[in-house]
Every structure is written in structure tokens, then in C-alpha cells.
Design a protein around this motif. Structure first.
Motif, PDB file in Angstrom:
ATOM      1  N   HIS A   5       9.997 -34.359  -3.269  1.00 53.59           N
ATOM      2  CA  HIS A   5       9.788 -35.365  -4.311  1.00 53.59           C
ATOM      3  C   HIS A   5       8.525 -36.190  -4.070  1.00 53.59           C
ATOM      4  N   ASP A   6       8.140 -36.330  -2.809  1.00 55.12           N
ATOM      5  CA  ASP A   6       7.041 -37.241  -2.475  1.00 55.12           C
ATOM      6  C   ASP A   6       5.762 -36.560  -2.024  1.00 55.12           C
ATOM      7  N   VAL A   7       5.751 -35.237  -1.915  1.00 56.22           N
ATOM      8  CA  VAL A   7       4.603 -34.556  -1.322  1.00 56.22           C
ATOM      9  C   VAL A   7       3.371 -34.545  -2.242  1.00 56.22           C
ATOM     10  N   LEU A   8       3.582 -34.737  -3.543  1.00 56.21           N
ATOM     11  CA  LEU A   8       2.471 -34.771  -4.491  1.00 56.21           C
ATOM     12  C   LEU A   8       2.154 -36.211  -4.893  1.00 56.21           C
ATOM     13  N   GLU A   9       0.886 -36.455  -5.216  1.00 52.05           N
ATOM     14  CA  GLU A   9       0.452 -37.784  -5.649  1.00 52.05           C
ATOM     15  C   GLU A   9       0.977 -38.054  -7.056  1.00 52.05           C
ATOM     16  N   GLN A  10       1.806 -39.055  -7.190  1.00 48.98           N
ATOM     17  CA  GLN A  10       2.411 -39.362  -8.489  1.00 48.98           C
ATOM     18  C   GLN A  10       1.362 -39.907  -9.452  1.00 48.98           C
ATOM     19  N   PRO A  11       1.348 -39.435 -10.696  1.00 40.86           N
ATOM     20  CA  PRO A  11       0.386 -39.964 -11.679  1.00 40.86           C
ATOM     21  C   PRO A  11       0.714 -41.405 -12.047  1.00 40.86           C
ATOM     22  N   SER A  12      -0.224 -42.081 -12.670  1.00 39.26           N
ATOM     23  CA  SER A  12      -0.032 -43.491 -13.016  1.00 39.26           C
ATOM     24  C   SER A  12       1.142 -43.692 -13.965  1.00 39.26           C
ATOM     25  N   TYR A  13       1.459 -42.682 -14.791  1.00 40.80           N
ATOM     26  CA  TYR A  13       2.571 -42.788 -15.732  1.00 40.80           C
ATOM     27  C   TYR A  13       3.889 -42.322 -15.112  1.00 40.80           C
ATOM     28  N   GLY A  14       3.861 -41.924 -13.852  1.00 39.77           N
ATOM     29  CA  GLY A  14       5.077 -41.592 -13.122  1.00 39.77           C
ATOM     30  C   GLY A  14       5.675 -40.254 -13.514  1.00 39.77           C
ATOM     31  N   LYS A  24       6.989 -38.694 -20.464  1.00 41.31           N
ATOM     32  CA  LYS A  24       6.120 -37.888 -21.319  1.00 41.31           C
ATOM     33  C   LYS A  24       4.955 -38.745 -21.808  1.00 41.31           C
ATOM     34  N   PRO A  25       3.824 -38.692 -21.104  1.00 44.14           N
ATOM     35  CA  PRO A  25       2.681 -39.516 -21.482  1.00 44.14           C
ATOM     36  C   PRO A  25       2.027 -39.019 -22.758  1.00 44.14           C
ATOM     37  N   SER A  26       1.312 -39.900 -23.425  1.00 43.46           N
ATOM     38  CA  SER A  26       0.534 -39.493 -24.599  1.00 43.46           C
ATOM     39  C   SER A  26      -0.684 -38.716 -24.127  1.00 43.46           C
ATOM     40  N   ASN A  27      -1.333 -38.025 -25.050  1.00 39.48           N
ATOM     41  CA  ASN A  27      -2.539 -37.278 -24.690  1.00 39.48           C
ATOM     42  C   ASN A  27      -3.629 -38.192 -24.146  1.00 39.48           C
ATOM     43  N   SER A  28      -3.731 -39.388 -24.691  1.00 40.03           N
ATOM     44  CA  SER A  28      -4.746 -40.330 -24.210  1.00 40.03           C
ATOM     45  C   SER A  28      -4.439 -40.769 -22.778  1.00 40.03           C
ATOM     46  N   GLN A  29      -3.172 -40.935 -22.440  1.00 37.82           N
ATOM     47  CA  GLN A  29      -2.800 -41.280 -21.073  1.00 37.82           C
ATOM     48  C   GLN A  29      -3.124 -40.141 -20.111  1.00 37.82           C
ATOM     49  N   VAL A  30      -2.860 -38.920 -20.552  1.00 34.87           N
ATOM     50  CA  VAL A  30      -3.158 -37.750 -19.713  1.00 34.87           C
ATOM     51  C   VAL A  30      -4.662 -37.646 -19.470  1.00 34.87           C
ATOM     52  N   LEU A  31      -5.452 -37.824 -20.519  1.00 34.15           N
ATOM     53  CA  LEU A  31      -6.914 -37.743 -20.386  1.00 34.15           C
ATOM     54  C   LEU A  31      -7.459 -38.863 -19.506  1.00 34.15           C
ATOM     55  N   LYS A  32      -6.913 -40.051 -19.647  1.00 30.66           N
ATOM     56  CA  LYS A  32      -7.338 -41.186 -18.825  1.00 30.66           C
ATOM     57  C   LYS A  32      -7.052 -40.906 -17.354  1.00 30.66           C
ATOM     58  N   ALA A 148       6.586 -27.929 -18.652  1.00 31.44           N
ATOM     59  CA  ALA A 148       6.158 -27.608 -20.017  1.00 31.44           C
ATOM     60  C   ALA A 148       6.688 -28.591 -21.050  1.00 31.44           C
ATOM     61  N   GLN A 149       7.761 -29.295 -20.716  1.00 31.14           N
ATOM     62  CA  GLN A 149       8.311 -30.276 -21.653  1.00 31.14           C
ATOM     63  C   GLN A 149       7.406 -31.494 -21.801  1.00 31.14           C
ATOM     64  N   GLY A 150       6.439 -31.634 -20.882  1.00 30.64           N
ATOM     65  CA  GLY A 150       5.476 -32.725 -20.980  1.00 30.64           C
ATOM     66  C   GLY A 150       4.389 -32.463 -22.002  1.00 30.64           C
ATOM     67  N   GLY A 151       4.298 -31.224 -22.492  1.00 25.19           N
ATOM     68  CA  GLY A 151       3.292 -30.886 -23.491  1.00 25.19           C
ATOM     69  C   GLY A 151       2.159 -30.044 -22.920  1.00 25.19           C
ATOM     70  N   PHE A 152       1.351 -29.504 -23.823  1.00 18.95           N
ATOM     71  CA  PHE A 152       0.272 -28.594 -23.418  1.00 18.95           C
ATOM     72  C   PHE A 152      -0.717 -29.274 -22.471  1.00 18.95           C
ATOM     73  N   LEU A 153      -1.209 -30.447 -22.834  1.00 17.56           N
ATOM     74  CA  LEU A 153      -2.219 -31.118 -22.023  1.00 17.56           C
ATOM     75  C   LEU A 153      -1.658 -31.521 -20.667  1.00 17.56           C
ATOM     76  N   TYR A 154      -0.397 -31.867 -20.624  1.00 19.18           N
ATOM     77  CA  TYR A 154       0.286 -32.205 -19.374  1.00 19.18           C
ATOM     78  C   TYR A 154       0.181 -31.048 -18.383  1.00 19.18           C
ATOM     79  N   CYS A 155       0.344 -29.826 -18.891  1.00 16.43           N
ATOM     80  CA  CYS A 155       0.244 -28.633 -18.046  1.00 16.43           C
ATOM     81  C   CYS A 155      -1.205 -28.238 -17.788  1.00 16.43           C
ATOM     82  N   PHE A 156      -2.021 -28.296 -18.825  1.00 13.84           N
ATOM     83  CA  PHE A 156      -3.400 -27.810 -18.733  1.00 13.84           C
ATOM     84  C   PHE A 156      -4.221 -28.594 -17.713  1.00 13.84           C
ATOM     85  N   LEU A 157      -3.991 -29.883 -17.603  1.00 16.13           N
ATOM     86  CA  LEU A 157      -4.754 -30.721 -16.675  1.00 16.13           C
ATOM     87  C   LEU A 157      -3.954 -31.055 -15.416  1.00 16.13           C
TER      88      LEU A 157
END
Length: 359
Positions: A5-14, A24-32, A148-157
Motif C-alpha cells: 500500500h505504501d511502496v508507491l508515491e501517492q498522488p496529491s489527489y490520493g 477519481k480525479p478530474s482530467n485537469s487534476q491528473v494533468l496538474k 482503469a476505473q480512474g479513466g483513460f488519462l489516469y492510466c495513460f499518465l
């Protein structure tokens, strides 16, 4: 499970929202988050993600040159085969089945180095292997780096946003990461160096390895076909580097349950078997999630597995000392019990007619 659970750096949106479900962050949150993770001015610990995408950008220049300066039908065919089949199959052989799952063992370090550098080096082993262990442990759950439930950009980046290792691990947990990476031959940081650079891989040796790999293959392709061939293949590698980042979104049903009875036998997550990734890269994904440590995932007759063909060939010539093959177990557990029973003719003494009965 705390380590996973802790081995990866958690994103700002958790990883989770307030209710414990997937955040599930918005696309703008993912890009930021993505731009923040590439900012090496902000922190030198972003060097690995920055390097990974800098390589993609560099290969994009070759792709542009091929399309507008050196384009030819022959070059297009070569580029297609190299990106779809060669790069795809190598990714399965090296990053997936060896670096992450240790599905086979090399006889010596030469053959490991040989296999590692069979194609252009694009993906840092650390980014792929550690996060993929988490993916299998938490597949389609909060914490899965490419859920994949986070959306395309969630996976792509995800390679920048979700896959880098935690930068604040204890020395004990860092040593556990080293154990997961030691068989790959990657030159690793000491714990003090990790605290400085935020990575397992040593920056100097990693960058030097990429430069040497690219220089070697550019020289080979240039000598074989000049700038036209070099641009075609380097551009194709860049195309693959972008395309491979879409795989887990597709391979887990785009966040929906697209599993099919009789085709996808693993029902513990949303992974699905797909013909195209299977044929060009040996990536029968649902099968793989059933038996992740198997060197073969193409278990059925139509499931061509070129990655396993390479591993099997290397075993035949002594380059691979051993491998795991779960085909027999798959057939026993998921095929044999469901094979239609063949009817046999039987004479009925009551009616005097021939009837068919099952064995």
C-alpha cells in the motif's frame, strides 16, 4: 499488505476518497499532477519521470522526420513490425515476465544483458516492475497505479503520476524494494543516494545505459539503411512508447466488466484476454492474471505467444536455465472439466434401436 500500500508515491489527489472508494480525479487534476511530477526544477527527485517522457519526446522527433522527410511504404511496414511486434513482444519478455514476475531465469548475466538490450531502451525497469507488483496485489482496487476505473488519462499518465516509488521509505522498506529489483541487474542507489534522488535506480548508470543502447542501435540501423531506416525504427519505438501506456486501460475493460464466459476465466479482477495484444505481444492478460508467474500466458491453441517462443528457444540453447509454465494447470482447472463429453453408440435391448450415450 502495508508495504504494498505504501511502496508507491501517492498522488496529491490520493488513492481513496473520504468513503474509502477509488479517488477519481478530474482530467485537469491528473494533468496538474503530471506536470508537477516532471518538474525537475522543483525537485531533482522527479528525474526518472522526466527522463522517461524526455525519451518519448526525443523519439517523437524521429517519428516526425520519418513521416515528412524519409517516408516510404517499405519504411512504414518496418516501423509497424518493429513497434507492434518486436517492441511489444520484448516488453512482455523483459519487463513483464522477467523483471516483475521472475517467470524464468537466465543461465548467466550475459544473456540477461543481451535480452534487456534487444530493442531500444525506453522504460526504466524500476518504473515498471515495482508498480506492477502493486497492480497485481490491488488489481482494480484503490492503490492500483493504473486502475482503469480512474479513466483513460489516469492510466495513460500513470508512469509519472502513480508508478514512481515512495520517496520517504524507511531503510527497511527500501531494502525490500532492492530485493524486488536485484535480479534485473539494474545498478541501484544506496539508501543515502535514494534519499537524495528519490529512486532505486542510480541516475548516472541509468542515463549512461540509455545513451549506450540508443547509440548502438542507431549505428546498426544507420549502417543497414541510412537515416531513413534509423528514423523509421526510432520513430516506431516512440509510437510504441505512447501506445503501450494505453494498454492497461484497454486490458481491464476501460473500467467496465467486459469479461466473457469461456474466454476470460479469472473473475478476481476486470482483466480481459484480447486478440491483438495476444498475437503481437503474447499478452493474454486475463490468463496472465490467473497465473502471473508463468512464462507462458497463451494457453489455448489459438493463443499465439511469441514471448514464450523466445523464452523457450533461449532455454533450448542454454541461455535460460529454467522457466515456469502453467499451461497444464490451466487446462486441468479451466478447460478439461468443461469439455463436452463425446457420445458413443450403444444398442438398446428394450427398443432394439441404436442410441447414443455419454461415456
Amino acid at each position: 499488505m502495508a508495504f504494498i500500500h505504501d511502496v508507491l508515491e501517492q498522488p496529491s489527489y490520493g488513492w481513496k476518497d473520504a468513503d474509502g472508494n477509488l479517488s477519481k480525479p478530474s482530467n485537469s487534476q491528473v494533468l496538474k499532477e503530471f506536470l508537477s511530477r516532471l518538474n525537475i526544477v522543483k525537485s531533482k527527485k522527479n528525474w526518472l519521470s522526466f527522463m522517461s517522457w524526455a525519451m518519448v519526446a526525443t523519439l517523437g522527433v524521429f517519428f516526425y522526420l520519418f513521416l515528412f522527410e524519409y517516408f516510404s511504404l517499405q519504411g512504414l511496414i518496418i516501423a509497424f513490425v518493429y513497434s507492434m511486434i518486436v517492441m511489444g513482444t520484448h516488453g512482455t519478455i523483459w519487463y513483464h515476465r522477467y523483471c516483475t514476475h521472475g517467470a524464468y531465469k537466465f543461465s548467466n548475466n550475459f544473456w540477461r544483458f543481451f535480452t534487456q538490450n534487444l530493442t531500444l531502451k525506453i522504460i526504466p525497469e524500476e518504473i515498471y516492475a515495482i508498480s506492477h507488483h502493486v497492480h497485481h496485489a490491488l488489481s482494480d482496487q484503490p492503490g492500483d497505479p493504473y486502475n482503469a476505473q480512474g479513466g483513460f488519462l489516469y492510466c495513460f499518465l500513470a508512469d509519472a503520476n502513480h508508478q514512481p516509488v515512495n520517496r520517504n521509505m524507511s531503510e527497511k522498506d527500501y531494502c525490500r524494494c532492492l530485493t524486488l529489483m536485484k535480479h534485473t541487474g539494474v545498478t541501484t542507489n544506496t539508501y543515502a543516494q535514494y534519499q537524495k534522488w528519490g529512486s532505486i535506480a542510480n541516475p548516472f548508470h541509468t542515463i549512461l545505459g540509455v545513451i549506450a543502447n540508443w547509440a548502438f542501435w542507431f549505428a546498426v540501423f544507420y549502417l543497414l539503411g541510412g537515416m531513413a531506416l534509423a528514423c523509421a525504427i526510432f520513430g516506431a519505438a516512440g509510437f510504441w512508447a505512447v501506445g503501450v501506456r494505453t494498454f492497461n486501460y484497454e486490458g481491464h475493460g476501460k473500467g467496465e466488466d467486459k469479461r466473457r464466459e469461456g474466454i476470460d476465466h479469472n473473475y478476481k479482477d476486470m482483466s480481459v484476454n484480447q486478440l491483438w495484444p495476444g498475437y503481437v505481444a503474447g499478452e493474454w492478460h486475463n490468463n496472465h492474471h490467473l497465473f502471473p508467474k508463468s512464462a507462458r500466458s497463451g494457453f489455448k491453441p489459438h493463443q499465439v505467444d511469441m514471448a514464450f517462443v523466445y523464452i523457450k528457444f533461449m532455454h533450448m540453447i542454454g541461455a535460460v536455465s529454467s522457466y515456469k509454465d502453467s499451461k497444464a494447470q490451466f487446462i486441468k482447472e479451466y478447460v478439461t472439466p468443461f469439455v463436452a463429453v463425446e457420445p458413443v453408440p450403444v444398442f438398446c435391448p428394450v427398443t432394439g434401436k441404436q442410441i447414443f450415450a455419454t461415456k
